[in-house]
Design a protein around this motif. Structure first.
Motif, PDB file in Angstrom:
ATOM      1  N   ARG A   1       0.837  -1.193   0.000  1.00 33.26           N
ATOM      2  CA  ARG A   1       0.000   0.000   0.000  1.00 33.26           C
ATOM      3  C   ARG A   1       0.879   1.253   0.000  1.00 33.26           C
ATOM      4  NH1 ARG A   1      -5.431  -1.114   2.659  1.00 33.26           N
ATOM      5  NH2 ARG A   1      -5.475  -3.364   2.915  1.00 33.26           N
ATOM      6  N   LEU A   2       0.395   2.299  -0.663  1.00 32.20           N
ATOM      7  CA  LEU A   2       1.066   3.592  -0.622  1.00 32.20           C
ATOM      8  C   LEU A   2       0.703   4.368   0.642  1.00 32.20           C
ATOM      9  CD1 LEU A   2       0.659   4.807  -4.315  1.00 32.20           C
ATOM     10  CD2 LEU A   2       2.768   4.113  -3.172  1.00 32.20           C
ATOM     11  N   PHE A   3      -0.505   4.141   1.175  1.00 32.17           N
ATOM     12  CA  PHE A   3      -1.001   4.881   2.333  1.00 32.17           C
ATOM     13  C   PHE A   3      -1.490   3.921   3.419  1.00 32.17           C
ATOM     14  CE2 PHE A   3      -1.466   7.465  -1.446  1.00 32.17           C
ATOM     15  CZ  PHE A   3      -0.848   8.643  -1.070  1.00 32.17           C
ATOM     16  N   PRO A   4      -0.603   3.066   3.928  1.00 28.36           N
ATOM     17  CA  PRO A   4      -1.034   2.019   4.857  1.00 28.36           C
ATOM     18  C   PRO A   4      -1.617   2.537   6.176  1.00 28.36           C
ATOM     19  CG  PRO A   4       1.356   2.180   4.846  1.00 28.36           C
ATOM     20  CD  PRO A   4       0.847   3.060   3.736  1.00 28.36           C
ATOM     21  N   ASP A   5      -1.289   3.751   6.557  1.00 33.71           N
ATOM     22  CA  ASP A   5      -1.755   4.282   7.839  1.00 33.71           C
ATOM     23  C   ASP A   5      -2.928   5.238   7.706  1.00 33.71           C
ATOM     24  OD1 ASP A   5       0.313   2.871   9.112  1.00 33.71           O
ATOM     25  OD2 ASP A   5       1.723   4.510   8.730  1.00 33.71           O
ATOM     26  N   TRP A   6      -3.491   5.345   6.531  1.00 33.41           N
ATOM     27  CA  TRP A   6      -4.559   6.316   6.285  1.00 33.41           C
ATOM     28  C   TRP A   6      -5.821   5.623   5.769  1.00 33.41           C
ATOM     29  CZ3 TRP A   6      -4.143  11.437   7.394  1.00 33.41           C
ATOM     30  CH2 TRP A   6      -2.864  11.945   7.616  1.00 33.41           C
ATOM     31  N   THR A   7      -6.922   5.670   6.534  1.00 39.15           N
ATOM     32  CA  THR A   7      -8.187   5.179   5.984  1.00 39.15           C
ATOM     33  C   THR A   7      -8.662   6.101   4.866  1.00 39.15           C
ATOM     34  OG1 THR A   7      -9.411   6.311   7.737  1.00 39.15           O
ATOM     35  CG2 THR A   7      -8.988   3.929   8.017  1.00 39.15           C
ATOM     36  N   MET A   8      -8.268   7.370   4.907  1.00 42.15           N
ATOM     37  CA  MET A   8      -8.435   8.282   3.791  1.00 42.15           C
ATOM     38  C   MET A   8      -7.659   9.556   4.082  1.00 42.15           C
ATOM     39  SD  MET A   8      -9.280   8.769   0.758  1.00 42.15           S
ATOM     40  CE  MET A   8      -9.921   7.112   0.682  1.00 42.15           C
ATOM     41  N   ARG A   9      -6.476   9.627   3.500  1.00 42.45           N
ATOM     42  CA  ARG A   9      -5.678  10.852   3.630  1.00 42.45           C
ATOM     43  C   ARG A   9      -6.329  11.926   2.771  1.00 42.45           C
ATOM     44  NH1 ARG A   9       0.837  11.554   2.659  1.00 42.45           N
ATOM     45  NH2 ARG A   9       0.765  13.747   2.076  1.00 42.45           N
ATOM     46  N   ASP A  10      -6.412  13.128   3.287  1.00 42.55           N
ATOM     47  CA  ASP A  10      -6.986  14.232   2.523  1.00 42.55           C
ATOM     48  C   ASP A  10      -5.947  15.337   2.439  1.00 42.55           C
ATOM     49  OD1 ASP A  10      -8.233  16.376   4.900  1.00 42.55           O
ATOM     50  OD2 ASP A  10      -7.691  14.335   5.460  1.00 42.55           O
ATOM     51  N   ASP A  11      -5.693  15.790   1.239  1.00 38.55           N
ATOM     52  CA  ASP A  11      -4.647  16.776   1.020  1.00 38.55           C
ATOM     53  C   ASP A  11      -5.158  17.925   0.173  1.00 38.55           C
ATOM     54  OD1 ASP A  11      -1.616  16.040   1.734  1.00 38.55           O
ATOM     55  OD2 ASP A  11      -2.762  14.206   1.438  1.00 38.55           O
ATOM     56  N   ALA A  12      -4.568  19.075   0.427  1.00 42.06           N
ATOM     57  CA  ALA A  12      -4.753  20.198  -0.485  1.00 42.06           C
ATOM     58  C   ALA A  12      -4.084  19.815  -1.798  1.00 42.06           C
ATOM     59  CB  ALA A  12      -4.107  21.446   0.087  1.00 42.06           C
ATOM     60  N   VAL A  13      -4.474  20.467  -2.841  1.00 47.60           N
ATOM     61  CA  VAL A  13      -3.883  20.161  -4.141  1.00 47.60           C
ATOM     62  C   VAL A  13      -2.431  20.611  -4.139  1.00 47.60           C
ATOM     63  CG1 VAL A  13      -3.993  20.637  -6.605  1.00 47.60           C
ATOM     64  CG2 VAL A  13      -6.098  20.380  -5.300  1.00 47.60           C
ATOM     65  N   PRO A  14      -1.522  19.686  -4.400  1.00 48.69           N
ATOM     66  CA  PRO A  14      -0.108  20.075  -4.443  1.00 48.69           C
ATOM     67  C   PRO A  14       0.150  21.076  -5.569  1.00 48.69           C
ATOM     68  CG  PRO A  14      -0.358  17.685  -4.378  1.00 48.69           C
ATOM     69  CD  PRO A  14      -1.725  18.269  -4.623  1.00 48.69           C
ATOM     70  N   SER A  15       1.123  21.919  -5.382  1.00 45.82           N
ATOM     71  CA  SER A  15       1.419  22.938  -6.389  1.00 45.82           C
ATOM     72  C   SER A  15       1.852  22.326  -7.720  1.00 45.82           C
ATOM     73  CB  SER A  15       2.509  23.887  -5.871  1.00 45.82           C
ATOM     74  OG  SER A  15       3.684  23.170  -5.602  1.00 45.82           O
ATOM     75  N   TRP A  16       2.317  21.085  -7.690  1.00 46.08           N
ATOM     76  CA  TRP A  16       2.765  20.450  -8.922  1.00 46.08           C
ATOM     77  C   TRP A  16       1.629  19.752  -9.685  1.00 46.08           C
ATOM     78  CZ3 TRP A  16       1.633  15.427  -8.000  1.00 46.08           C
ATOM     79  CH2 TRP A  16       1.711  14.961  -6.694  1.00 46.08           C
ATOM     80  N   MET A  17       0.418  19.810  -9.152  1.00 45.68           N
ATOM     81  CA  MET A  17      -0.741  19.209  -9.849  1.00 45.68           C
ATOM     82  C   MET A  17      -1.141  20.080 -11.033  1.00 45.68           C
ATOM     83  SD  MET A  17      -2.045  16.314  -8.589  1.00 45.68           S
ATOM     84  CE  MET A  17      -3.753  16.389  -9.103  1.00 45.68           C
ATOM     85  N   TRP A  18      -2.063  19.581 -11.827  1.00 46.94           N
ATOM     86  CA  TRP A  18      -2.550  20.301 -12.992  1.00 46.94           C
ATOM     87  C   TRP A  18      -3.196  21.623 -12.600  1.00 46.94           C
ATOM     88  CZ3 TRP A  18      -4.528  15.000 -12.861  1.00 46.94           C
ATOM     89  CH2 TRP A  18      -3.764  14.122 -13.632  1.00 46.94           C
ATOM     90  N   SER A  19      -2.974  22.636 -13.390  1.00 49.63           N
ATOM     91  CA  SER A  19      -3.618  23.931 -13.179  1.00 49.63           C
ATOM     92  C   SER A  19      -5.078  23.848 -13.640  1.00 49.63           C
ATOM     93  CB  SER A  19      -2.902  25.015 -13.986  1.00 49.63           C
ATOM     94  OG  SER A  19      -3.113  24.805 -15.375  1.00 49.63           O
ATOM     95  N   ARG A  20      -5.837  24.840 -13.272  1.00 51.95           N
ATOM     96  CA  ARG A  20      -7.240  24.924 -13.714  1.00 51.95           C
ATOM     97  C   ARG A  20      -7.321  24.911 -15.243  1.00 51.95           C
ATOM     98  NH1 ARG A  20     -11.234  29.857 -12.016  1.00 51.95           N
ATOM     99  NH2 ARG A  20     -13.097  29.019 -12.981  1.00 51.95           N
ATOM    100  N   GLU A  21      -6.422  25.624 -15.874  1.00 56.68           N
ATOM    101  CA  GLU A  21      -6.398  25.695 -17.335  1.00 56.68           C
ATOM    102  C   GLU A  21      -6.066  24.328 -17.945  1.00 56.68           C
ATOM    103  OE1 GLU A  21      -4.711  27.842 -15.283  1.00 56.68           O
ATOM    104  OE2 GLU A  21      -6.102  29.525 -15.516  1.00 56.68           O
ATOM    105  N   ALA A  22      -5.108  23.638 -17.338  1.00 53.25           N
ATOM    106  CA  ALA A  22      -4.747  22.315 -17.844  1.00 53.25           C
ATOM    107  C   ALA A  22      -5.910  21.340 -17.703  1.00 53.25           C
ATOM    108  CB  ALA A  22      -3.518  21.786 -17.108  1.00 53.25           C
ATOM    109  N   LEU A  23      -6.649  21.416 -16.580  1.00 52.50           N
ATOM    110  CA  LEU A  23      -7.824  20.554 -16.418  1.00 52.50           C
ATOM    111  C   LEU A  23      -8.866  20.859 -17.473  1.00 52.50           C
ATOM    112  CD1 LEU A  23      -8.413  20.391 -12.570  1.00 52.50           C
ATOM    113  CD2 LEU A  23      -7.646  18.566 -14.076  1.00 52.50           C
ATOM    114  N   ALA A  24      -9.107  22.139 -17.702  1.00 52.16           N
ATOM    115  CA  ALA A  24     -10.092  22.533 -18.710  1.00 52.16           C
ATOM    116  C   ALA A  24      -9.690  22.062 -20.105  1.00 52.16           C
ATOM    117  CB  ALA A  24     -10.282  24.049 -18.693  1.00 52.16           C
ATOM    118  N   ALA A  25      -8.386  21.969 -20.339  1.00 51.74           N
ATOM    119  CA  ALA A  25      -7.883  21.520 -21.637  1.00 51.74           C
ATOM    120  C   ALA A  25      -7.832  19.994 -21.760  1.00 51.74           C
ATOM    121  CB  ALA A  25      -6.494  22.109 -21.886  1.00 51.74           C
ATOM    122  N   GLY A  26      -8.249  19.273 -20.704  1.00 52.44           N
ATOM    123  CA  GLY A  26      -8.326  17.818 -20.792  1.00 52.44           C
ATOM    124  C   GLY A  26      -7.154  17.060 -20.196  1.00 52.44           C
TER     125      GLY A  26
END
Length: 143
Positions: free
Chosen positions: A85-110
């Motif tokens: 498992r990648l998250f063996p100690d988390w029944t559900m880890r919740d995170d803010a969107v990391p800065s390296w994730m897709w931008s709003r524009e990138a999501l809109a572009a698919g």
């Protein structure tokens, strides 16, 4: 023992921070019962989640997500067996969107639709290495 890992993305519908806290509380309780672990990345325009655990339990949880009208445009991005498992100690880890994730524009572009299964999985591999950063972005994000 091998586990099934499943990554999906959806667009949230009708969410705010209070509703999300309720959903997380229920998911954590049920996941603890079903031996499911994982992580959820969320912001106003994206949910991206990794579920991991026994095949039948993860499949059933994903089926519930598909029927949940709070998720729009659910896309299965990756599913496969993993040795650990990648998250063996988390029944559900919740995170803010990391800065390296897709931008709003990138999501809109698919960006999600264009992501390969391995790219989707690697988001969570990278997240598992980072410290937990709780917090949600429900307003427009700038990248």
């Amino acid at each position: 023992m091998r586990v099934l890992q499943l990554v999906y993305a959806s667009r949230p519908f009708g969410f705010d921070a209070g509703a999300l806290e309720d959903i997380l509380a229920i998911a954590r309780h049920r996941n603890a019962q079903d031996d499911i672990t994982g992580a959820l990345i969320c912001r106003h325009d994206l949910f991206m989640q990794l579920l991991e655990g026994p095949r039948a339990k993860v499949t059933a949880a994903f089926g519930r997500i598909l029927r949940d009208d709070r998720h729009v445009e659910v896309s299965l991005l990756w599913s496969g067996d993993a040795a650990a498992r990648l998250f063996p100690d988390w029944t559900m880890r919740d995170d803010a969107v990391p800065s390296w994730m897709w931008s709003r524009e990138a999501l809109a572009a698919g960006a999600v639709a264009g992501a390969t299964a391995e790219e989707a999985r690697q988001v969570f591999v990278r997240l598992a290495r980072e410290p937990h950063r709780q917090g949600y972005v429900f307003q427009a994000t700038r990248h």
